[in-house]
Design an enzyme around this catalytic site. Structure first.
Site, PDB file in Angstrom:
ATOM      1  N   HIS A  17       0.841  -1.206   0.000  1.00 41.65           N
ATOM      2  CA  HIS A  17       0.000   0.000   0.000  1.00 41.65           C
ATOM      3  C   HIS A  17       0.878   1.258   0.000  1.00 41.65           C
ATOM      4  CE1 HIS A  17      -3.015  -2.651   2.355  1.00 41.65           C
ATOM      5  NE2 HIS A  17      -3.554  -2.444   1.171  1.00 41.65           N
ATOM      6  N   LYS A  41     -15.264  -8.315   4.493  1.00 43.37           N
ATOM      7  CA  LYS A  41     -14.174  -8.570   5.439  1.00 43.37           C
ATOM      8  C   LYS A  41     -14.557  -8.178   6.867  1.00 43.37           C
ATOM      9  CE  LYS A  41     -10.513  -7.656   2.003  1.00 43.37           C
ATOM     10  NZ  LYS A  41      -9.492  -6.685   1.588  1.00 43.37           N
ATOM     11  N   ARG A  90      -2.125  -6.135  -8.219  1.00 39.90           N
ATOM     12  CA  ARG A  90      -0.970  -7.013  -7.973  1.00 39.90           C
ATOM     13  C   ARG A  90      -0.825  -8.063  -9.062  1.00 39.90           C
ATOM     14  NH1 ARG A  90      -2.954  -8.354  -2.033  1.00 39.90           N
ATOM     15  NH2 ARG A  90      -4.780  -8.491  -3.364  1.00 39.90           N
ATOM     16  N   SER A 129      -2.711  -7.832   3.134  1.00 35.43           N
ATOM     17  CA  SER A 129      -2.960  -7.660   4.580  1.00 35.43           C
ATOM     18  C   SER A 129      -3.414  -8.989   5.184  1.00 35.43           C
ATOM     19  CB  SER A 129      -4.047  -6.603   4.812  1.00 35.43           C
ATOM     20  OG  SER A 129      -3.645  -5.362   4.302  1.00 35.43           O
TER      21      SER A 129
HETATM   22  O1  PNS Z   1      -8.750  -2.939   0.555  1.00 36.71           O
HETATM   23  P1  PNS Z   1     -10.030  -3.518   0.013  1.00 36.71           P
HETATM   24  O2  PNS Z   1     -10.746  -4.317   1.073  1.00 36.71           O
HETATM   25  O3  PNS Z   1      -9.813  -4.308  -1.249  1.00 36.71           O
HETATM   26  O4  PNS Z   1     -10.952  -2.257  -0.373  1.00 36.71           O
HETATM   27  C1  PNS Z   1     -12.263  -2.425  -0.880  1.00 36.71           C
HETATM   28  C2  PNS Z   1     -13.085  -1.150  -0.659  1.00 36.71           C
HETATM   29  C3  PNS Z   1     -13.098  -0.787   0.831  1.00 36.71           C
HETATM   30  C4  PNS Z   1     -12.455  -0.019  -1.451  1.00 36.71           C
HETATM   31  C5  PNS Z   1     -14.535  -1.391  -1.189  1.00 36.71           C
HETATM   32  O5  PNS Z   1     -15.119  -2.446  -0.467  1.00 36.71           O
HETATM   33  C6  PNS Z   1     -15.413  -0.141  -1.079  1.00 36.71           C
HETATM   34  O6  PNS Z   1     -15.355   0.719  -1.925  1.00 36.71           O
HETATM   35  N1  PNS Z   1     -16.231  -0.075   0.008  1.00 36.71           N
HETATM   36  C7  PNS Z   1     -17.101   1.081   0.245  1.00 36.71           C
HETATM   37  C8  PNS Z   1     -18.542   0.764  -0.133  1.00 36.71           C
HETATM   38  C9  PNS Z   1     -18.738   0.918  -1.629  1.00 36.71           C
HETATM   39  O7  PNS Z   1     -18.604   1.991  -2.193  1.00 36.71           O
HETATM   40  N2  PNS Z   1     -19.076  -0.215  -2.272  1.00 36.71           N
HETATM   41  C10 PNS Z   1     -19.325  -0.276  -3.684  1.00 36.71           C
HETATM   42  C11 PNS Z   1     -18.179  -0.867  -4.442  1.00 36.71           C
HETATM   43  S1  PNS Z   1     -18.779  -1.448  -5.965  1.00 36.71           S
END
Ligand code: PNS
Length: 165
Positions: A17, A41, A90, A129
């Site tokens: 990150h 998660k 990645r 992570s």
């Molecule tokens: O680090 P991650 O877990 O891959 O991040 C994913 C994250 C937090 C960016 C994604 O789950 C997110 O955008 N969550 C906020 C809710 C949202 O906007 N969801 C719609 C995505 S299509």
């Protein structure tokens, strides 16, 4: 001013990150690292703890801000007038999920929120992570994965006592 958001769970931040943060902050005038909820998660660290960690590791990066939002990324972006999202890629295994999310965010924002992908530096391509937490939970060495104080915080969460050499 060119602004971007780097959203994620950051549970916790890894060197992968950090690599993306450094590179994105060189491209944009202002980069906001945004701690969001990933409904898939269950986090080890609270949102508040993750924000504090991110603030500490980016304290010497003047154009990087840290935020937290419990809602849709598109809503945060609209409220803050940001039109670019940064995500790290990645490997091909990330691609399907990232493509789907990027397309959904474009749709939900009526085309005003685009996603730019930075390919993770090769030395961090293996890092996640989730893997870091798994290694730490068994008392393994995560010194090449996260900053020292973060490693200590993870071990504390798992009740792992590490003997200093
Ligand atoms: O680090 P991650 O877990 O891959 O991040 C994913 C994250 C937090 C960016 C994604 O789950 C997110 O955008 N969550 C906020 C809710 C949202 O906007 N969801 C719609 C995505 S299509």
């Amino acid at each position: 001013m060119k602004k971007a958001i780097y959203p994620g769970s950051f549970d916790p931040i890894t060197f992968g990150h950090l690599d993306i943060i450094k590179r994105a902050s060189n491209i944009f005038d202002e980069l906001t690292i945004l701690v969001l909820t990933n409904v898939r998660k269950t986090p080890l660290f609270s949102a508040d703890e993750r924000v504090k960690i991110l603030e500490e590791v980016t304290k010497d990066m003047p154009n990087v801000k840290v935020g937290c939002f419990d809602g849709l990324l598109v809503d945060y972006a609209k409220k803050n007038d940001v039109h670019v999202v940064i995500r790290g890629l990645r490997a091909i295994t990330d691609f399907e999920y990232e493509l789907q999310t990027a397309q959904t965010n474009r749709l939900l924002s009526q085309g005003s929120l685009d996603t730019m992908f930075l390919t993770t530096s090769l030395e961090y391509a293996y890092l996640s992570s989730t893997t870091v937490k798994e290694i730490a939970s068994f008392g393994g060495d995560i010194s090449k994965c996260v900053p020292d104080f973060v490693a200590q915080m993870i071990f504390t969460k798992y009740g792992v006592v590490k003997n200093e050499q």
